[in-house]
Scaffold this motif. Sequence first.
Motif, PDB file in Angstrom:
ATOM      1  N   ARG A   1      -3.534   3.122   0.097  1.00  0.00           N
ATOM      2  CA  ARG A   1      -4.371   2.711   0.832  1.00  0.00           C
ATOM      3  C   ARG A   1      -5.853   3.204   0.501  1.00  0.00           C
ATOM      4  O   ARG A   1      -5.763   4.373   0.206  1.00  0.00           O
ATOM      5  CB  ARG A   1      -4.502   2.716   2.400  1.00  0.00           C
TER       6      ARG A   1
ATOM      7  N   ARG B   1      -8.633   6.297  -3.543  1.00  0.00           N
ATOM      8  CA  ARG B   1      -6.906   5.777  -3.331  1.00  0.00           C
ATOM      9  C   ARG B   1      -6.199   6.691  -4.624  1.00  0.00           C
ATOM     10  O   ARG B   1      -6.808   7.066  -5.386  1.00  0.00           O
ATOM     11  CB  ARG B   1      -6.757   4.390  -3.294  1.00  0.00           C
TER      12      ARG B   1
ATOM     13  N   SER C   1       0.906  -1.123  -0.057  1.00  0.00           N
ATOM     14  CA  SER C   1      -0.099   0.016   0.025  1.00  0.00           C
ATOM     15  C   SER C   1       1.123   1.167  -0.089  1.00  0.00           C
ATOM     16  O   SER C   1       0.346   2.241   0.644  1.00  0.00           O
ATOM     17  CB  SER C   1      -1.031   0.119   1.120  1.00  0.00           C
TER      18      SER C   1
END
Length: 345
Positions: A101, A135, A47
């Motif tokens: 994320r 994101r 992430s």
Amino acid sequence: MALMDFIKKQFIDIIQWTETGDGTLAWRFPMAEMEIQNGASLTVRESQVAVFVNEGQVADVFGPGMYKLTTQTLPVLTYLKNWDKLFESPFKSDVYFFSTRQQVDQKWGTPQPITVRDKDFGAVRLRAFGNYSFRIGDAKLFHTEISGTRELYTVADLDGQLRGLLLQNISNAIAASGVPFLDLAANQIQFAEALAKQLVPEFARIGIQLESITVQNVSLPEELQKILDQKIGMGMVGNDMGKFMQYQTAQAIPKFAEGAGGGGGIAGDAMGLGAGVALGQVLAQNLAQGLQPQPAAAQQQPAIAVVNPADVMTTLEKLGELKAKGILTQEEFDAKKAELLKKLV
């Protein structure tokens, strides 16, 4: 002191970012006056994305993994710095980490009513709110378009930009969907899908990937909300505005009649009369479709007006035949019979 600075520069051999909380989108590795050692270790966690920037120009981009920084792992930077062979001395470059994320439960809403255009109702003012998640989809684009050289860039810094894009595209989303506005307002999932379809390319232009969006409430003007409630009550007739208006007229007749009976004066009488005419038209259409033999019965109506007893009896016999054939119900036959017998008195 100069010797200590030199030694300090030689030991920048681990580059990594451990996120300490939520809401951070971009973070610049603290270089100060330090330099990156040849063969240093770069750790990019799940992430995350790391971006090397040389003199304001984006060079190499690294996804999750562990890397040893050499000319093989830094091809773009090697080209920009004109390293024609393996570099051996430390080098200076800005390193930015980006969190990929999902940023969930981001609120959106219309602080003031906004105007949208609908093919059925023209200009409509509405308020709506919900939430969405996103994101970073393209770290390089996000760096060049949004975050730049800032040491820290957070979700809060981006919130106003994303809300502005969302509100700006509500009207376009409704128009592009081709779905009547009342249907969208009644089906919030369909409304959210129309918004997402419009917003995905808008967010992508700044490196953001829209993951989901919800519409939790749509607030309409009082008049339009009443129409929506009536439309839902009649089973959602879709785009058939003719049926919708017939239903609306039928719903209004009891109120008109009540107003007329309560001493509403000329205006009330006129409203009651207008409603009665509208109802009469609707009933006439239904009777014309449902009672095909109706013209035959209508032909007998002139004879009913004759007071001659023999004609009355003949008319009753014919009405009896119509009842026997099922053209007239027992209630209709009894009513006509009573009417004719009264004429004999």
